[in-house]
Design a protein around this motif. Structure first.
Motif, mmCIF file in Angstrom:
data_model
loop_
_atom_site.group_PDB
_atom_site.id
_atom_site.type_symbol
_atom_site.label_atom_id
_atom_site.label_comp_id
_atom_site.label_asym_id
_atom_site.label_seq_id
_atom_site.Cartn_x
_atom_site.Cartn_y
_atom_site.Cartn_z
ATOM 1 N N PRO A 35 0.802 -1.227 0.000
ATOM 2 C CA PRO A 35 0.000 0.000 0.000
ATOM 3 C C PRO A 35 0.840 1.285 0.000
ATOM 4 C CG PRO A 35 -0.190 -1.196 2.102
ATOM 5 C CD PRO A 35 0.495 -2.103 1.140
ATOM 6 N N ASP A 36 0.426 2.239 -0.839
ATOM 7 C CA ASP A 36 1.042 3.567 -0.832
ATOM 8 C C ASP A 36 0.061 4.536 -0.163
ATOM 9 O OD1 ASP A 36 -0.941 3.843 -2.708
ATOM 10 O OD2 ASP A 36 0.393 4.268 -4.396
ATOM 11 N N THR A 37 0.423 5.802 -0.116
ATOM 12 C CA THR A 37 -0.403 6.761 0.622
ATOM 13 C C THR A 37 -1.781 6.925 -0.017
ATOM 14 O OG1 THR A 37 1.550 7.875 1.485
ATOM 15 C CG2 THR A 37 -0.497 9.149 1.491
ATOM 16 N N SER A 90 1.529 13.259 -3.225
ATOM 17 C CA SER A 90 2.447 12.131 -3.400
ATOM 18 C C SER A 90 2.302 11.514 -4.794
ATOM 19 C CB SER A 90 2.178 11.082 -2.325
ATOM 20 O OG SER A 90 2.989 9.951 -2.525
ATOM 21 N N ASP A 91 1.070 11.163 -5.181
ATOM 22 C CA ASP A 91 0.860 10.497 -6.478
ATOM 23 C C ASP A 91 1.259 11.392 -7.659
ATOM 24 O OD1 ASP A 91 0.033 7.979 -5.682
ATOM 25 O OD2 ASP A 91 -1.931 8.077 -6.642
ATOM 26 N N THR A 92 1.041 12.705 -7.539
ATOM 27 C CA THR A 92 1.381 13.599 -8.662
ATOM 28 C C THR A 92 2.798 14.169 -8.528
ATOM 29 O OG1 THR A 92 0.567 15.618 -7.565
ATOM 30 C CG2 THR A 92 -1.048 14.364 -8.891
ATOM 31 N N ARG A 121 8.887 -1.454 -1.453
ATOM 32 C CA ARG A 121 8.146 -0.321 -0.882
ATOM 33 C C ARG A 121 7.078 0.166 -1.861
ATOM 34 N NH1 ARG A 121 11.664 4.274 1.982
ATOM 35 N NH2 ARG A 121 11.750 2.789 3.690
ATOM 36 N N ASP A 122 7.410 0.200 -3.136
ATOM 37 C CA ASP A 122 6.447 0.612 -4.168
ATOM 38 C C ASP A 122 6.751 -0.234 -5.399
ATOM 39 O OD1 ASP A 122 4.781 1.821 -5.968
ATOM 40 O OD2 ASP A 122 5.713 3.796 -5.854
ATOM 41 N N TYR A 123 6.222 -1.462 -5.406
ATOM 42 C CA TYR A 123 6.594 -2.471 -6.403
ATOM 43 C C TYR A 123 5.329 -3.101 -6.975
ATOM 44 C CZ TYR A 123 8.263 -6.894 -8.286
ATOM 45 O OH TYR A 123 8.505 -7.956 -9.108
ATOM 46 N N LEU A 126 11.482 4.072 -6.364
ATOM 47 C CA LEU A 126 11.800 4.837 -5.155
ATOM 48 C C LEU A 126 11.894 6.294 -5.568
ATOM 49 C CD1 LEU A 126 14.555 2.546 -3.603
ATOM 50 C CD2 LEU A 126 12.329 3.048 -2.592
ATOM 51 N N GLU A 127 11.120 7.149 -4.919
ATOM 52 C CA GLU A 127 11.150 8.576 -5.254
ATOM 53 C C GLU A 127 11.900 9.316 -4.155
ATOM 54 O OE1 GLU A 127 6.837 8.917 -7.530
ATOM 55 O OE2 GLU A 127 6.918 8.767 -5.374
ATOM 56 N N VAL A 128 12.950 10.038 -4.532
ATOM 57 C CA VAL A 128 13.746 10.752 -3.529
ATOM 58 C C VAL A 128 13.954 12.207 -3.945
ATOM 59 C CG1 VAL A 128 14.955 8.700 -2.684
ATOM 60 C CG2 VAL A 128 15.921 9.980 -4.601
#
Ligand code: MG
Ligand code: MG
Ligand code: MG
Length: 306
Positions: free
Chosen positions: A11-13, A146-148, A201-203, A218-220
């Protein structure tokens, strides 16, 4: 009978915030006995967002057998609950391509081509004339930011921006960009996380013309954060690939430089050049301007694999 509102695996935000908000909406709009659920523990970003706005974490649910279900942020079987066909799907709220979930009964579908499920949920509340609780408005705002990727993603629409303006007012957030940066700094942290935690984490797994293809992201806020773990991440996706996959790609997205370094493990690395028109020398390639898995990566690979 309880109705479980649940987002995708890992799950993501958006999956978490949309589950909470859609559960609240159907309770108030239709009198359903809804329960917000998630298919696993929360990532650090989602934990930060729920704490910030004082909203309780969803219940963890992994199996649909005997349950009534409303899906959010996905309609793909591969990303959904176990034994979905042994449950009953009452509705779906999403912003992805339509997946392969089917139902024997009519259902309530809200699927729009916008940047975030929570943007759709904002319109549902408006349509029904229901006020959005302050805390829920706050987590919905964070999900859209987060998504955008704070409106930088090609998936972002004017509806997403308008929803954020309205939600920020309800939530009492004066500077949403400052909130967004705070959130992405939490998301960027890698200390204490195992390589497997980071890869998953986001897969998401995809079926591309009969090939099982995994794509993580992974977004950094700065790619240099990931320099110390890059070799470990590559070793980890080699293990994931060895578990019956044709390819595994991991996008390391720099949200300030607006592009992604993609780590590559594949039976046929030439698919990368086919998909993006850039030669991948070795284990990685820089993809300038590529930030969205959904719009810029998955469709390109689907064509390359076809
Ligand atoms: Mg999602
Ligand atoms: Mg989403
Ligand atoms: Mg995302």
């Amino acid at each position: 009978m309880a109705v479980y509102v649940v987002g995708h695996k890992n799950p993501d935000t958006d999956s978490v915030a949309a589950a909470v908000a859609v559960a609240d909406y159907f309770k108030k709009a239709k009198g359903l006995d809804t329960v917000a659920a998630a298919q696993g523990g929360l990532n650090p970003e989602s934990e930060f967002v729920l704490n910030k706005f004082g909203v309780a974490a969803p219940e963890i649910v992994t199996d649909a057998a005997g349950k009534q279900i409303i899906l959010v942020d996905h309609t793909d079987l591969a990303q959904s609950l176990e034994n979905l066909s042994d449950g009953e799907i009452l509705g779906a709220v999403d912003h992805h391509k339509l997946g392969d979930v089917t139902t024997p009964n009519p259902l309530e579908m809200w699927v729009w081509p916008v940047g975030c499920t929570c943007t759709v949920v904002k319109s549902m509340y408006d349509y029904a004339g229901i006020e959005i609780p302050k805390g829920i408005a706050g987590i919905m705002l964070c999900a859209i930011l987060s998504d955008t990727v704070m409106f930088k993603s090609v998936t972002c629409t004017d509806q997403d921006k308008a929803a954020c303006d309205a939600l920020a007012k309800i939530a009492g957030v004066d500077d949403m960009m400052a909130l967004g940066m705070e959130m992405f700094k939490v998301k960027s942290a890698v200390e204490g996380a195992s390589m497997s935690d980071l890869v998953f984490r986001d897969y998401k797994d995809f079926d591309m013309s009969g090939n099982k293809v995994g794509i993580g992201q992974l977004e950094v806020v700065d790619l240099s954060i990931l320099e110390p773990v890059k070799a470990g991440l590559l070793d980890e996706i080699k293990k994931v690939k060895a578990d019956g996959r044709h390819s595994v790609f991991l996008l390391l997205t720099d949200i300030m430089k607006e592009g992604s370094e993609m780590l590559i493990v594949s039976d046929d690395p030439a698919v990368v050049e086919k998909a993006f028109g850039v030669a991948a020398g070795g284990d990685s390639v820089w993809l300038d301007g590529v930030m969205s898995r959904k719009k810029q990566v998955v469709p390109n690979f689907e064509k390359a694999f076809a």
